[in-house]
Design a protein around this motif. Sequence first.
Motif, mmCIF file in Angstrom:
data_model
loop_
_atom_site.group_PDB
_atom_site.id
_atom_site.type_symbol
_atom_site.label_atom_id
_atom_site.label_comp_id
_atom_site.label_asym_id
_atom_site.label_seq_id
_atom_site.Cartn_x
_atom_site.Cartn_y
_atom_site.Cartn_z
ATOM 1 N N PRO A 146 4.885 3.439 -5.616
ATOM 2 C CA PRO A 146 5.151 1.968 -4.958
ATOM 3 C C PRO A 146 6.052 0.384 -5.135
ATOM 4 C CG PRO A 146 3.575 3.574 -5.501
ATOM 5 C CD PRO A 146 3.831 4.071 -5.999
ATOM 6 N N TYR A 154 9.096 -1.495 -3.609
ATOM 7 C CA TYR A 154 8.485 -1.881 -2.692
ATOM 8 C C TYR A 154 8.927 -2.990 -2.589
ATOM 9 C CZ TYR A 154 5.056 1.292 -0.005
ATOM 10 O OH TYR A 154 4.197 2.742 -0.100
ATOM 11 N N TRP A 185 9.495 -1.315 4.870
ATOM 12 C CA TRP A 185 8.456 -0.986 4.172
ATOM 13 C C TRP A 185 8.428 0.210 5.137
ATOM 14 C CZ3 TRP A 185 3.277 -2.621 7.222
ATOM 15 C CH2 TRP A 185 2.531 -2.526 6.745
ATOM 16 N N GLU A 237 7.257 3.237 2.508
ATOM 17 C CA GLU A 237 5.979 4.738 2.714
ATOM 18 C C GLU A 237 6.314 5.890 2.645
ATOM 19 O OE1 GLU A 237 1.848 3.049 3.885
ATOM 20 O OE2 GLU A 237 3.056 1.972 3.290
ATOM 21 N N VAL A 285 7.319 7.090 -0.423
ATOM 22 C CA VAL A 285 6.539 7.270 -2.078
ATOM 23 C C VAL A 285 5.346 7.902 -0.993
ATOM 24 C CG1 VAL A 285 4.371 6.069 -2.677
ATOM 25 C CG2 VAL A 285 6.637 4.195 -1.847
ATOM 26 N N LEU A 297 0.138 2.282 -8.094
ATOM 27 C CA LEU A 297 -0.072 2.308 -6.998
ATOM 28 C C LEU A 297 -0.912 0.933 -7.054
ATOM 29 C CD1 LEU A 297 -1.671 6.086 -7.926
ATOM 30 C CD2 LEU A 297 0.823 5.862 -6.219
ATOM 31 N N GLN A 342 0.761 -0.067 -3.366
ATOM 32 C CA GLN A 342 0.462 0.664 -2.341
ATOM 33 C C GLN A 342 -0.472 -0.135 -1.271
ATOM 34 O OE1 GLN A 342 2.263 3.032 -1.084
ATOM 35 N NE2 GLN A 342 1.011 2.827 0.631
ATOM 36 N N GLN A 353 -5.738 0.934 3.053
ATOM 37 C CA GLN A 353 -5.536 1.262 1.908
ATOM 38 C C GLN A 353 -6.228 1.111 0.727
ATOM 39 O OE1 GLN A 353 -2.136 2.476 1.301
ATOM 40 N NE2 GLN A 353 -2.571 3.531 3.202
#
Length: 321
Positions: free
Chosen positions: A138, A141, A175, A179, A182, A200, A203, A236
């Motif tokens: 992550p 990102y 994003w 994602e 990931v 993580l 995330q 999440q």
Amino acid sequence: MTSAHAPLPVSFFGIAVGVLALGNAWHLAVPLWHLPPQIADLLTFGGIAVWLVLLALYAHKWLRHGAEARAEMNHPVQSSFAALVPVASMLAATALLPVARPLALAVAAVALAAQLALGLWLYGRMWQGGRQPELVTPAMYLPAVAQNFVSGTTAAAFGWPHLGMLFFGAGMFSWLAIESMVLSRAALQAPLPEALRPVLGIQLAPAVVGGVAYMSLNGGVPDLFAQILLGYGLYQALLLVRLLPWIARQPFAPSYWAFSFGVAALPALAMRLLASGATGPVEWLAPWLFGAANIIIGLLVLKTLALLLQGRLLPAATPSR
């Protein structure tokens, strides 16, 4: 004579990001629940102080430990955390806006330009290929998603909503693309090593940081899309709670600050919805999320200070041969 500790890792800017984001959440909470504004100011200016100290230490790293700084910027995972420098700077600029507009404007202009250049360089390098699957985390990102979403919020704060919309679009579609990578890595490759698992925590951030940016740009309307982003952020957060025993096999380290931006932005988005007239679950979720954010980031601060007092905050220097 050599230091027993390595120079400052760029990921430490996550500390400034977390404290400044919690300060922003407090500024939203003060009018909602009539909380003392002094706490919001303390967090905000404390975050600015941390940001300034980190900037000085990071500049020192480039001046005195250039080889280590360049190696960090060439690393496929560590380099992504360089995005936290412009992110923290944009948060600081927004915090300075009510008290020192010319200074805030200068910081914002430099940070916006820096994030665009850095994001294009790091994200463009990924497009050139060669990244090993085990290094897909992550952290990816940060350059293309976090920087653009925070740029959108910053542009809106300075009265440039149309510029902010462009940044928001860049962050949103980056994003969605990242994602999928990931999740594919998580499902199909070996589990993340314990030392990387705190990453993580990032995330949680895209949906809620994006939601804050979106509400900054849409005039604060609590529409369907804003609530969709909150819903995905909540999902999440629950996922990370479910994974926490697995993540926490890694003893506390500054890498756990990866949770802080999302943890602070989740109640901030809920409070923005509530302040704009949203009803339903957000009415009771907002105060609980705000309380949880204060507890989590408070624990991060205490554990970080404990490491600092023990002389274990910075990694040990690699012995020269």
